[in-house]
Design a protein around this motif. Structure first.
Motif, PDB file in Angstrom:
ATOM      1  N   THR A  63       0.815  -1.210   0.000  1.00  0.00           N
ATOM      2  CA  THR A  63       0.000   0.000   0.000  1.00  0.00           C
ATOM      3  C   THR A  63       0.850   1.261   0.000  1.00  0.00           C
ATOM      4  O   THR A  63       0.375   2.306  -0.409  1.00  0.00           O
ATOM      5  CB  THR A  63      -0.940   0.046   1.222  1.00  0.00           C
ATOM      6  OG1 THR A  63      -0.148  -0.105   2.386  1.00  0.00           O
ATOM      7  CG2 THR A  63      -1.957  -1.058   1.157  1.00  0.00           C
ATOM      8  N   ASP A  64       2.072   1.175   0.472  1.00  0.00           N
ATOM      9  CA  ASP A  64       2.894   2.375   0.494  1.00  0.00           C
ATOM     10  C   ASP A  64       3.468   2.599  -0.892  1.00  0.00           C
ATOM     11  O   ASP A  64       4.570   2.171  -1.210  1.00  0.00           O
ATOM     12  CB  ASP A  64       3.996   2.255   1.557  1.00  0.00           C
ATOM     13  CG  ASP A  64       3.388   2.240   2.955  1.00  0.00           C
ATOM     14  OD1 ASP A  64       2.210   2.624   3.072  1.00  0.00           O
ATOM     15  OD2 ASP A  64       4.066   1.853   3.901  1.00  0.00           O
ATOM     16  N   GLY A  65       2.693   3.280  -1.713  1.00  0.00           N
ATOM     17  CA  GLY A  65       2.982   3.338  -3.139  1.00  0.00           C
ATOM     18  C   GLY A  65       3.948   4.424  -3.551  1.00  0.00           C
ATOM     19  O   GLY A  65       4.528   4.371  -4.625  1.00  0.00           O
ATOM     20  N   LEU A  66       4.130   5.438  -2.734  1.00  0.00           N
ATOM     21  CA  LEU A  66       4.999   6.531  -3.139  1.00  0.00           C
ATOM     22  C   LEU A  66       6.419   6.285  -2.640  1.00  0.00           C
ATOM     23  O   LEU A  66       6.626   5.706  -1.588  1.00  0.00           O
ATOM     24  CB  LEU A  66       4.477   7.857  -2.587  1.00  0.00           C
ATOM     25  CG  LEU A  66       3.044   8.211  -2.999  1.00  0.00           C
ATOM     26  CD1 LEU A  66       2.576   9.460  -2.278  1.00  0.00           C
ATOM     27  CD2 LEU A  66       2.941   8.412  -4.501  1.00  0.00           C
ATOM     28  N   ARG A  67       7.366   6.760  -3.422  1.00  0.00           N
ATOM     29  CA  ARG A  67       8.764   6.482  -3.116  1.00  0.00           C
ATOM     30  C   ARG A  67       9.125   6.970  -1.709  1.00  0.00           C
ATOM     31  O   ARG A  67       9.745   6.251  -0.932  1.00  0.00           O
ATOM     32  CB  ARG A  67       9.638   7.169  -4.160  1.00  0.00           C
ATOM     33  CG  ARG A  67      11.112   6.874  -3.982  1.00  0.00           C
ATOM     34  CD  ARG A  67      11.906   7.583  -5.044  1.00  0.00           C
ATOM     35  NE  ARG A  67      11.885   6.900  -6.325  1.00  0.00           N
ATOM     36  CZ  ARG A  67      11.857   7.523  -7.485  1.00  0.00           C
ATOM     37  NH1 ARG A  67      11.801   8.825  -7.546  1.00  0.00           N
ATOM     38  NH2 ARG A  67      11.884   6.841  -8.613  1.00  0.00           N
ATOM     39  N   ALA A  68       8.671   8.195  -1.369  1.00  0.00           N
ATOM     40  CA  ALA A  68       8.999   8.752  -0.052  1.00  0.00           C
ATOM     41  C   ALA A  68       8.441   7.872   1.056  1.00  0.00           C
ATOM     42  O   ALA A  68       9.025   7.757   2.131  1.00  0.00           O
ATOM     43  CB  ALA A  68       8.430  10.161   0.075  1.00  0.00           C
ATOM     44  N   GLU A  69       7.299   7.246   0.786  1.00  0.00           N
ATOM     45  CA  GLU A  69       6.700   6.398   1.814  1.00  0.00           C
ATOM     46  C   GLU A  69       7.541   5.157   2.058  1.00  0.00           C
ATOM     47  O   GLU A  69       7.737   4.731   3.190  1.00  0.00           O
ATOM     48  CB  GLU A  69       5.294   5.977   1.392  1.00  0.00           C
ATOM     49  CG  GLU A  69       4.348   7.139   1.316  1.00  0.00           C
ATOM     50  CD  GLU A  69       2.968   6.740   0.827  1.00  0.00           C
ATOM     51  OE1 GLU A  69       2.005   7.258   1.366  1.00  0.00           O
ATOM     52  OE2 GLU A  69       2.870   5.900  -0.094  1.00  0.00           O
ATOM     53  N   ARG A  70       8.034   4.587   0.980  1.00  0.00           N
ATOM     54  CA  ARG A  70       8.854   3.387   1.149  1.00  0.00           C
ATOM     55  C   ARG A  70      10.175   3.736   1.810  1.00  0.00           C
ATOM     56  O   ARG A  70      10.671   3.003   2.644  1.00  0.00           O
ATOM     57  CB  ARG A  70       9.078   2.708  -0.202  1.00  0.00           C
ATOM     58  CG  ARG A  70       7.861   1.969  -0.701  1.00  0.00           C
ATOM     59  CD  ARG A  70       8.203   1.079  -1.874  1.00  0.00           C
ATOM     60  NE  ARG A  70       8.758   1.839  -2.980  1.00  0.00           N
ATOM     61  CZ  ARG A  70       8.026   2.480  -3.884  1.00  0.00           C
ATOM     62  NH1 ARG A  70       6.717   2.457  -3.795  1.00  0.00           N
ATOM     63  NH2 ARG A  70       8.589   3.137  -4.857  1.00  0.00           N
ATOM     64  N   GLN A  72      10.735   6.224   3.903  1.00  0.00           N
ATOM     65  CA  GLN A  72      10.578   6.550   5.320  1.00  0.00           C
ATOM     66  C   GLN A  72       9.797   5.488   6.072  1.00  0.00           C
ATOM     67  O   GLN A  72       9.645   5.571   7.286  1.00  0.00           O
ATOM     68  CB  GLN A  72       9.863   7.897   5.468  1.00  0.00           C
ATOM     69  CG  GLN A  72      10.661   9.062   4.895  1.00  0.00           C
ATOM     70  CD  GLN A  72       9.805  10.321   4.802  1.00  0.00           C
ATOM     71  OE1 GLN A  72       9.024  10.594   5.702  1.00  0.00           O
ATOM     72  NE2 GLN A  72       9.953  11.072   3.732  1.00  0.00           N
ATOM     73  N   THR A  75       3.103   5.844   5.786  1.00  0.00           N
ATOM     74  CA  THR A  75       2.094   6.123   4.777  1.00  0.00           C
ATOM     75  C   THR A  75       1.817   7.621   4.782  1.00  0.00           C
ATOM     76  O   THR A  75       1.500   8.188   5.809  1.00  0.00           O
ATOM     77  CB  THR A  75       0.800   5.358   5.107  1.00  0.00           C
ATOM     78  OG1 THR A  75       1.146   4.003   5.348  1.00  0.00           O
ATOM     79  CG2 THR A  75      -0.174   5.420   3.957  1.00  0.00           C
ATOM     80  N   ILE A  76       1.995   8.268   3.627  1.00  0.00           N
ATOM     81  CA  ILE A  76       1.799   9.708   3.564  1.00  0.00           C
ATOM     82  C   ILE A  76       0.372  10.064   3.202  1.00  0.00           C
ATOM     83  O   ILE A  76      -0.245  10.928   3.782  1.00  0.00           O
ATOM     84  CB  ILE A  76       2.764  10.350   2.537  1.00  0.00           C
ATOM     85  CG1 ILE A  76       4.180  10.327   3.091  1.00  0.00           C
ATOM     86  CG2 ILE A  76       2.347  11.773   2.210  1.00  0.00           C
ATOM     87  CD1 ILE A  76       5.226  10.761   2.103  1.00  0.00           C
ATOM     88  N   ASP A  77      -0.148   9.391   2.215  1.00  0.00           N
ATOM     89  CA  ASP A  77      -1.435   9.817   1.717  1.00  0.00           C
ATOM     90  C   ASP A  77      -2.423   8.653   1.764  1.00  0.00           C
ATOM     91  O   ASP A  77      -2.036   7.518   1.937  1.00  0.00           O
ATOM     92  CB  ASP A  77      -1.263  10.302   0.264  1.00  0.00           C
ATOM     93  CG  ASP A  77      -2.336  11.303  -0.089  1.00  0.00           C
ATOM     94  OD1 ASP A  77      -3.470  11.136   0.384  1.00  0.00           O
ATOM     95  OD2 ASP A  77      -2.045  12.256  -0.825  1.00  0.00           O
ATOM     96  N   VAL A  78      -3.697   8.996   1.627  1.00  0.00           N
ATOM     97  CA  VAL A  78      -4.711   7.956   1.606  1.00  0.00           C
ATOM     98  C   VAL A  78      -4.463   7.049   0.406  1.00  0.00           C
ATOM     99  O   VAL A  78      -4.334   7.528  -0.710  1.00  0.00           O
ATOM    100  CB  VAL A  78      -6.116   8.568   1.433  1.00  0.00           C
ATOM    101  CG1 VAL A  78      -7.182   7.525   1.696  1.00  0.00           C
ATOM    102  CG2 VAL A  78      -6.291   9.763   2.333  1.00  0.00           C
ATOM    103  N   ALA A  79      -4.370   5.749   0.651  1.00  0.00           N
ATOM    104  CA  ALA A  79      -4.259   4.805  -0.455  1.00  0.00           C
ATOM    105  C   ALA A  79      -5.541   3.999  -0.507  1.00  0.00           C
ATOM    106  O   ALA A  79      -6.043   3.559   0.525  1.00  0.00           O
ATOM    107  CB  ALA A  79      -3.074   3.878  -0.246  1.00  0.00           C
ATOM    108  N   ASN A 104      -5.783  13.715   6.018  1.00  0.00           N
ATOM    109  CA  ASN A 104      -6.019  12.595   5.112  1.00  0.00           C
ATOM    110  C   ASN A 104      -6.928  11.543   5.726  1.00  0.00           C
ATOM    111  O   ASN A 104      -7.658  10.849   5.032  1.00  0.00           O
ATOM    112  CB  ASN A 104      -4.695  11.969   4.691  1.00  0.00           C
ATOM    113  CG  ASN A 104      -3.942  12.879   3.746  1.00  0.00           C
ATOM    114  OD1 ASN A 104      -4.541  13.546   2.920  1.00  0.00           O
ATOM    115  ND2 ASN A 104      -2.630  12.934   3.891  1.00  0.00           N
TER     116      ASN A 104
END
Lengths: 439, 312
Positions: A63-70, A72, A75-79, A104
């Motif tokens: 679910t952690d789809g954004l590079r920054a999320e992986r 760090q 989870t940054i944003d709603v997935a 979010n």
């Protein structure tokens, strides 16, 4: 073939918890164990496990789809995730737990029927737990699940589970809106009580998490009480080739609540003019009746001047109409809110200018106490505010109608969405503009 | 009807119609992106449901890479004509000629070049909103996408600073030069799309159904042999995309599951020749739809990077 039958119901739920209590892992587990994952997704997981994870598969990577999320590990944003079982179809909003991204969570929770609040069994109830439970209640989510996770790390202790349960049950009455609340002991990492019941919790006699999601009663979640139809788009063919359409004048929109039948008398607000429903037009043919949340085009018997932002309602139970509003507000912008600021306010299908005249209180989401007269509302604060609009709103209280009782504030200039608002019930019903109208 | 009940397709449909109507009501110059692919075919039906008996109040736009499957182009043109809509076509070649797009040396795929071509077309017609058929279940970065996805004046997506989207209250405000991408079928899965195509009896291009085709194995998938190069006055548009001597050509029974263009679409071996067969195949599938897209395989963040730059 059973899979060609569409599942009967759709359940939308969100997951919330604090950093590291395993939300993404839980969703990964639901997808993995309900066999909703595909081979290439598993392969990609294994690939990243071998490169960065020391060989251990990290379900959160799903679910952690954004590079920054992986990078760090957060989870940054709603997935949004989708899966189906033979019983139901699910839309999952994975909403971040850390304080700075509470906005979010409001986003993910606003459309959910059910909210899963994760609690780390070792840490127990923390401020985030109280915050997430509060926001779930604030947004009027009818069903709540408290998932006590990482039970394997407290040796599946029934006492620990009950301790957490009692603590939450002690503050739930202060929130008091949930239709049902379920406590489930589980381990997302190991899969216990997620899809299948675990043999490690003989003392627990409830369903597994998925079992509950598949069976919780959601048919009565929608509001069929009072008919509300915000006019979204006036449908008037320009150059119809079909002669019968020369006089076609339809009012397109989505039923926000209630039911309307052909032949029924309705009231158009704000004018207050009454008319009868001549036709409920759809591409698939006329309907005898329309109910929430169908999108239809209503034709009335009389040619009345109606535009976007007007509302068609039933004769009984008129909605409120006012320029003076009171609301709970979740502030979502780094620039704090001070009384006196002006915004665009979008409510149903109309956008009006609005000014926040007063911040009555700020709600402490840990104690649920109202702190009166704060100087400002900072990002992620929730407060009670008074608003004056340039044009009256046609509205209901959020507690009875999530669609006609909600609004957003948009900052002028930047166009940023800065707040989500939930209206208090109207103090009096709409008074139509025309004097000859009698209720 | 005694019980007021919507099944999941009806729920997804009413949500999408609501979004379409918000676009028509809130934007001055919206456009609908129509490629002829299965997702945008659903968009067209939803547009009919949202706006009939009026005309669909926006033109259609397609950006061609120059490597299109001819079946798809034929289908696109005839469907747009059937609906009485204005179809605008812009090409990557135009964008290169105008200096908007610059091919990287040695790169065969023109997928990345679609982005500047799209931005150029939005600017040319001053479109303030483009409706697309992207779905959140396609890819991890798409899973974080909003229904109304704001793009700055460079067409860029800023995933860490998205507008919160609450209830069904979509913030459609943009300043001049900025625009919005709107995705009415955000919440649909591949299965939902096919079930909807079945329910609505929608026609789809023949390439989705099983057929014989010459393919060669490259990058872990069956790539179709491009259309022969006949006009020798021009350079071969498929130079580099044709099978090499060590890539033997095989005649296979294949179909597409998702369509990019001819050089980035992997064909799947399949006997499915009806919508029912396809639904059965999707239900039994063990790889995701975009598993057959070479463009997504470049890196774990391939889609995120393209979206930030303005891609769909």
């Amino acid at each position: 073939m059973p899979h060609t039958q569409p599942p009967i119901e759709l359940l939308r739920f969100n997951t919330c918890g604090s950093v590291d209590d395993g939300k993404s892992t839980l969703i990964g587990r639901l997808l993995y164990d309900s066999k909703s994952l595909m081979e290439d997704q598993v392969e990609a997981l294994e690939k990243s496990a071998n490169i960065t994870g020391g060989g251990q598969i990290n379900l959160a990577n799903l679910t952690d789809g954004l590079r920054a999320e992986r990078e760090q590990g957060i989870t940054i944003d709603v997935a949004y995730r989708y899966f189906a079982t033979p019983k139901r179809k699910f839309i999952v909003a994975d909403t971040p737990g850390h304080v700075q991204y509470t906005r979010n969570m409001v986003t993910g929770a606003s459309t959910a029927n059910l909210s899963i609040v994760l609690v780390d069994a070792r840490l127990g109830v923390i401020e985030q737990t109280r915050r997430h439970t509060y926001i779930s209640a604030l947004l009027g989510i009818p069903h709540l699940v408290i998932a006590v996770n990482k039970m394997d790390l407290v040796d599946w202790s029934e006492d620990r589970f009950n301790e957490i349960r009692t603590e939450i049950e002690n503050f739930l009455p202060k929130l008091g809106v949930f239709r049902d609340v379920k406590f489930i002991p589980l381990s997302a990492l190991q899969g216990d009580n997620v899809v299948d019941l675990s043999d490690k919790t003989p003392w627990y006699d409830g369903p597994s998490l998925l079992g509950h999601l598949e069976t919780v009663h959601i048919a009565s979640d929608r509001n069929f009480a009072s008919f509300r139809f915000p006019v979204q788009w006036v449908n008037r063919p320009n150059n119809p080739t079909d002669k019968s359409l020369h006089d076609f004048r339809g009012l397109s929109g989505q039923v926000a609540s209630g039911v309307v039948k052909r032949g029924e008398t309705v009231v158009v607000l704000p004018s207050g003019i009454k008319s009868k429903v001549k036709d409920i037009w759809t591409l698939d043919g006329s309907l005898e009746e329309a109910f929430c949340p169908q999108s239809v085009t209503i034709c009335l018997e009389d040619d009345i001047d109606i535009s976007r932002g007007d509302m068609i309602v039933g004769r009984e139970n008129l909605c409120g109409r006012s320029t003076e509003l009171q609301a709970k507000l979740c502030w979502m912008n780094p620039r704090a809110l001070q009384a006196g600021r002006k915004f665009f306010l979008k409510h149903t299908t109309q956008t009006v200018q609005a000014i926040v005249t007063r911040i009555e209180s700020r709600i402490n989401v840990s104690t649920y106490d109202a702190e009166p007269d704060p100087a400002a509302l900072a990002m992620n604060d929730i407060g009670v505010v008074h608003i004056k609009t340039a044009k009256p709103l046609l509205f209901d209280g959020y507690d009875t109608n999530r669609l006609t009782g909600s609004f957003i504030l948009v900052e002028q200039g930047t166009n940023a969405t800065v707040a989500a608002g939930m209206l208090y019930p109207p103090t009096e019903a709409a008074k139509p503009e025309y004097g000859d109208f009698a209720i | 009807m005694s019980s007021y009940h919507l099944d999941h397709l009806q729920y997804l449909e009413t949500e999408a119609i609501h979004v379409m109507r918000e676009v028509a009501a809130e934007f001055e110059r919206p456009v609908l992106l129509f490629s002829g692919g299965k997702d945008s075919i659903c968009l067209l039906r939803l547009a009919e449901k949202a706006f009939r008996p009026s005309d669909i109040p926006m033109p259609f736009l397609n950006i061609e890479t120059g490597h299109e499957f001819p079946e798809l182009i034929r289908f696109r043109d005839s469907r747009a004509k059937e609906l009485g809509a204005k179809l605008i076509v812009r090409t990557v070649d135009d964008a290169i000629a105008k200096g908007l797009a610059h091919p990287a040396p040695g790169e065969i795929s023109r997928n990345k070049l679609q982005t500047p071509a799209l931005l150029g077309a939005l600017e040319e017609f001053r479109f303030d909103c483009a409706i697309g058929g992207a779905r959140r279940d396609e890819e991890k970065a798409r899973a974080k996408e909003r229904f109304f996805s704001f793009r700055d004046s460079f067409g860029q997506w800023d995933p860490k600073n998205q507008r919160p989207e609450i209830w069904n209250l979509y913030n459609a405000r943009v300043n001049p030069g900025e625009n919005m991408r709107v995705f009415p079928i955000s919440n649909w899965t591949e299965m939902d799309v096919w079930q909807y195509i079945k329910q609505e009896r929608l026609e789809v291009p023949t390439i989705y159904f099983s057929h014989e085709r010459e393919c060669f194995w490259r990058g872990g998938q069956w790539i179709p042999v491009p259309t022969p190069h006949t006009d020798t006055t021009k350079p071969d548009p498929y130079a580099g995309a044709r099978p090499k001597p060590n890539e033997p050509v095989k005649k296979l029974v294949v179909r597409v599951r998702t369509i990019a263009d001819m050089i980035s679409t992997g064909m799947i071996e399949s006997p499915a020749d009806s919508v029912d067969d396809i639904i059965g195949e999707v239900a039994a599938a063990r790889v995701t739809e975009r598993g057959t897209r070479a463009d997504d395989k470049a890196s774990e963040a391939a889609m995120e990077d393209r979206k930030k730059a303005g891609y769909f």
